[in-house]
Design a protein around this motif. Structure first.
Motif, PDB file in Angstrom:
ATOM      1  N   THR A  41       0.820  -1.210   0.000  1.00 28.45           N
ATOM      2  CA  THR A  41       0.000   0.000   0.000  1.00 28.45           C
ATOM      3  C   THR A  41       0.862   1.272   0.000  1.00 28.45           C
ATOM      4  OG1 THR A  41      -0.092   0.001   2.426  1.00 28.45           O
ATOM      5  CG2 THR A  41      -1.859  -1.155   1.239  1.00 28.45           C
ATOM      6  N   GLY A  42       2.118   1.163   0.399  1.00 24.47           N
ATOM      7  CA  GLY A  42       2.973   2.342   0.499  1.00 24.47           C
ATOM      8  C   GLY A  42       2.738   3.139   1.776  1.00 24.47           C
ATOM      9  N   LEU A  43       2.055   2.517   2.750  1.00 27.55           N
ATOM     10  CA  LEU A  43       1.776   3.206   4.016  1.00 27.55           C
ATOM     11  C   LEU A  43       2.913   2.977   5.000  1.00 27.55           C
ATOM     12  CD1 LEU A  43      -2.024   2.365   4.494  1.00 27.55           C
ATOM     13  CD2 LEU A  43      -1.012   4.434   3.516  1.00 27.55           C
ATOM     14  N   ILE A  44       3.278   4.045   5.699  1.00 23.66           N
ATOM     15  CA  ILE A  44       4.298   3.981   6.737  1.00 23.66           C
ATOM     16  C   ILE A  44       3.620   4.289   8.071  1.00 23.66           C
ATOM     17  CG2 ILE A  44       6.470   4.933   7.589  1.00 23.66           C
ATOM     18  CD1 ILE A  44       7.146   5.696   4.727  1.00 23.66           C
ATOM     19  N   PHE A  45       3.807   3.390   9.069  1.00 19.59           N
ATOM     20  CA  PHE A  45       3.140   3.511  10.361  1.00 19.59           C
ATOM     21  C   PHE A  45       4.162   3.796  11.466  1.00 19.59           C
ATOM     22  CE2 PHE A  45       0.647   0.565   7.774  1.00 19.59           C
ATOM     23  CZ  PHE A  45      -0.634   1.108   7.861  1.00 19.59           C
ATOM     24  N   ASP A  70       1.469   7.599   7.177  1.00 21.18           N
ATOM     25  CA  ASP A  70       2.054   8.421   6.115  1.00 21.18           C
ATOM     26  C   ASP A  70       1.907   7.649   4.799  1.00 21.18           C
ATOM     27  OD1 ASP A  70       3.457  10.069   4.453  1.00 21.18           O
ATOM     28  OD2 ASP A  70       5.384   9.845   5.492  1.00 21.18           O
ATOM     29  N   ASN A  71       1.117   8.188   3.863  1.00 24.50           N
ATOM     30  CA  ASN A  71       0.856   7.503   2.591  1.00 24.50           C
ATOM     31  C   ASN A  71       1.906   7.914   1.558  1.00 24.50           C
ATOM     32  OD1 ASN A  71      -0.143   6.217   0.364  1.00 24.50           O
ATOM     33  ND2 ASN A  71      -2.145   7.230   0.377  1.00 24.50           N
ATOM     34  N   GLN A  72       2.839   7.003   1.294  1.00 24.24           N
ATOM     35  CA  GLN A  72       3.857   7.233   0.276  1.00 24.24           C
ATOM     36  C   GLN A  72       3.569   6.417  -0.991  1.00 24.24           C
ATOM     37  OE1 GLN A  72       6.435   9.460   0.462  1.00 24.24           O
ATOM     38  NE2 GLN A  72       5.405  10.125   2.368  1.00 24.24           N
ATOM     39  N   GLY A  73       2.334   5.888  -1.087  1.00 20.25           N
ATOM     40  CA  GLY A  73       1.942   5.123  -2.268  1.00 20.25           C
ATOM     41  C   GLY A  73       1.353   6.003  -3.351  1.00 20.25           C
ATOM     42  N   GLU A  74       0.803   5.337  -4.360  1.00 15.42           N
ATOM     43  CA  GLU A  74       0.247   6.061  -5.510  1.00 15.42           C
ATOM     44  C   GLU A  74      -1.271   6.184  -5.448  1.00 15.42           C
ATOM     45  OE1 GLU A  74       1.591   3.942  -8.895  1.00 15.42           O
ATOM     46  OE2 GLU A  74       3.711   4.489  -8.638  1.00 15.42           O
ATOM     47  N   LEU A  75      -1.925   5.466  -4.523  1.00 12.73           N
ATOM     48  CA  LEU A  75      -3.380   5.476  -4.438  1.00 12.73           C
ATOM     49  C   LEU A  75      -3.839   6.021  -3.089  1.00 12.73           C
ATOM     50  CD1 LEU A  75      -4.157   1.932  -5.938  1.00 12.73           C
ATOM     51  CD2 LEU A  75      -4.179   4.136  -7.141  1.00 12.73           C
ATOM     52  N   ASP A 139      -8.326   0.830  -0.933  1.00 13.54           N
ATOM     53  CA  ASP A 139      -7.847   1.893  -1.816  1.00 13.54           C
ATOM     54  C   ASP A 139      -8.974   2.374  -2.726  1.00 13.54           C
ATOM     55  OD1 ASP A 139      -8.106   0.049  -3.923  1.00 13.54           O
ATOM     56  OD2 ASP A 139      -6.004  -0.550  -3.781  1.00 13.54           O
ATOM     57  N   GLU A 140      -8.676   3.356  -3.566  1.00  9.63           N
ATOM     58  CA  GLU A 140      -9.698   3.969  -4.419  1.00  9.63           C
ATOM     59  C   GLU A 140     -10.179   3.032  -5.520  1.00  9.63           C
ATOM     60  OE1 GLU A 140      -7.573   6.869  -7.283  1.00  9.63           O
ATOM     61  OE2 GLU A 140      -6.410   6.918  -5.412  1.00  9.63           O
ATOM     62  N   GLY A 142     -10.965  -0.076  -4.769  1.00 10.46           N
ATOM     63  CA  GLY A 142     -11.798  -1.069  -4.097  1.00 10.46           C
ATOM     64  C   GLY A 142     -11.053  -2.247  -3.534  1.00 10.46           C
ATOM     65  N   ASN A 143      -9.751  -2.235  -3.542  1.00  7.02           N
ATOM     66  CA  ASN A 143      -8.956  -3.329  -2.996  1.00  7.02           C
ATOM     67  C   ASN A 143      -8.749  -3.124  -1.490  1.00  7.02           C
ATOM     68  OD1 ASN A 143      -8.524  -4.498  -5.625  1.00  7.02           O
ATOM     69  ND2 ASN A 143      -6.993  -2.874  -5.984  1.00  7.02           N
ATOM     70  N   SER A 144      -8.999  -4.166  -0.713  1.00  6.16           N
ATOM     71  CA  SER A 144      -8.843  -4.092   0.744  1.00  6.16           C
ATOM     72  C   SER A 144      -7.595  -4.846   1.176  1.00  6.16           C
ATOM     73  CB  SER A 144     -10.075  -4.690   1.445  1.00  6.16           C
ATOM     74  OG  SER A 144     -11.230  -3.956   1.133  1.00  6.16           O
ATOM     75  N   ARG A 145      -7.007  -4.347   2.260  1.00  7.45           N
ATOM     76  CA  ARG A 145      -5.802  -4.980   2.785  1.00  7.45           C
ATOM     77  C   ARG A 145      -5.703  -4.717   4.274  1.00  7.45           C
ATOM     78  NH1 ARG A 145      -1.100  -7.331   2.041  1.00  7.45           N
ATOM     79  NH2 ARG A 145       0.757  -6.609   3.172  1.00  7.45           N
ATOM     80  N   ARG A 146      -5.194  -5.712   4.985  1.00  5.86           N
ATOM     81  CA  ARG A 146      -4.934  -5.576   6.421  1.00  5.86           C
ATOM     82  C   ARG A 146      -3.437  -5.351   6.622  1.00  5.86           C
ATOM     83  NH1 ARG A 146      -7.549  -9.251  11.036  1.00  5.86           N
ATOM     84  NH2 ARG A 146      -9.064  -7.542  10.792  1.00  5.86           N
ATOM     85  N   ALA A 147      -3.074  -4.208   7.156  1.00 13.07           N
ATOM     86  CA  ALA A 147      -1.669  -3.875   7.413  1.00 13.07           C
ATOM     87  C   ALA A 147      -1.419  -3.885   8.918  1.00 13.07           C
ATOM     88  CB  ALA A 147      -1.338  -2.498   6.837  1.00 13.07           C
ATOM     89  N   VAL A 148      -0.193  -4.118   9.293  1.00 16.69           N
ATOM     90  CA  VAL A 148       0.192  -4.124  10.708  1.00 16.69           C
ATOM     91  C   VAL A 148       0.660  -2.719  11.079  1.00 16.69           C
ATOM     92  CG1 VAL A 148       1.729  -5.086  12.453  1.00 16.69           C
ATOM     93  CG2 VAL A 148       0.836  -6.550  10.625  1.00 16.69           C
ATOM     94  N   GLY A 149      -0.138  -2.061  11.915  1.00 14.83           N
ATOM     95  CA  GLY A 149       0.231  -0.710  12.345  1.00 14.83           C
ATOM     96  C   GLY A 149       1.191  -0.681  13.508  1.00 14.83           C
ATOM     97  N   TYR A 150       1.159  -1.736  14.338  1.00 19.98           N
ATOM     98  CA  TYR A 150       2.075  -1.817  15.479  1.00 19.98           C
ATOM     99  C   TYR A 150       2.264  -3.276  15.848  1.00 19.98           C
ATOM    100  CZ  TYR A 150       3.846  -1.699  20.250  1.00 19.98           C
ATOM    101  OH  TYR A 150       4.594  -1.909  21.368  1.00 19.98           O
TER     102      TYR A 150
END
Length: 259
Positions: A41-45, A70-75, A139-140, A142-150
């Motif tokens: 996703t390009g997300l930084i937590f 912090d969204n460093q991705g393209e979407l 994302d925009e 419609g794709n869903s994802r579970r990311a680890v924030g901590y």
């Protein structure tokens, strides 16, 4: 006096030096303060425990963690849920106690940042536990994802616990500060007070010395006899004559009574 002041100073310095050692014990060997990057996703937590920076959470009470995104991705990514679980400290892949999920609707555009606050409570035994926080995004497209924030180690304490390692270090710092304040008050009030007493004693001694000097400079005469040199002679003679007349009258009366 000086030795007691030196003891106060040494104690305060020693407490201030020991406290950081207690603070550092809980952080030794932990790397859970590093940013977490989700490559898909390009997300930084990054995270923060606002109520306690030492990763100490209380069982049976409401706790919270702030997840900075912090969204460093393209979407554009939209956070729609945050959840998590407790695990064994050495095996953080198997949940031991699930945490209640909280719904969100927070959109993060590319090169943009946001913060979500996740509040949770639980009941478990005191001690060290693994804590994993999931951030569910879509994302925009419609794709869903579970990311680890901590993912890291936390220390769970009971609500009535006042003597955990971090609390002890805080108490030591407070004690060192109180010792410094006590020393300052002692030096300001008791120290200066004794100085003033000494100055008053010196003044009284000086005053007594001046009085003695003044008395010593006075003419020496018979004890109890006034100095009559400054009175004009004719007034002294009149006074003596009056005293003699009164004495004669008293003698005549006394002789009359005797007859």
């Amino acid at each position: 006096m000086r030795s007691s002041r030196s003891i106060f100073i040494y104690i305060a310095i020693a407490l201030a030096c020991i406290a950081p050692l207690f603070l550092g014990v809980s952080a030794t060997g932990r790397r859970d303060d590093q940013p977490r990057v989700d490559s898909k996703t390009g997300l930084i937590f990054t995270h923060e425990f606002p109520a306690n920076p030492f990763n100490v959470i209380t069982a049976g009470e409401s706790n919270e963690i702030r997840i900075n995104i912090d969204n460093q991705g393209e979407l554009t990514q939209t956070v729609f849920s945050v959840s998590g679980f407790l695990s064994h400290p050495t095996n953080q892949t198997t949940p031991k106690r699930n945490l209640t999920a909280t719904a969100f609707k927070r959109a993060v555009k590319p090169n943009d940042k946001t913060t979500v606050v996740y509040k949770f409570d639980f009941e478990t035994d005191p001690g060290e536990h693994g804590l994993v926080i999931y951030v569910d995004v879509t994302d925009e497209e419609g794709n869903s994802r579970r990311a680890v924030g901590y993912r890291g180690i936390v220390k769970v304490v009971e609500s009535a616990s006042m003597f955990d390692l971090q609390s002890i270090s805080i108490y030591i710092l407070l004690l060192a500060g109180a010792g410094g304040i006590a020393y300052y008050a002692y030096d300001s009030f008791l120290g200066s007070g004794s100085g003033k007493t000494g100055r008053r004693s010196v003044k009284r001694a000086a005053s007594s010395t001046s009085t003695v000097s003044a008395d010593a400079s006075a003419p020496v005469g018979e004890p109890g006899k006034p100095d009559m040199d400054w009175i004009p002679a004719h007034l002294v003679e009149q006074q003596n004559a009056s005293v003699k007349r009164q004495s004669s009258r008293l003698k005549n009366k006394a002789n009359a009574k005797a007859k």
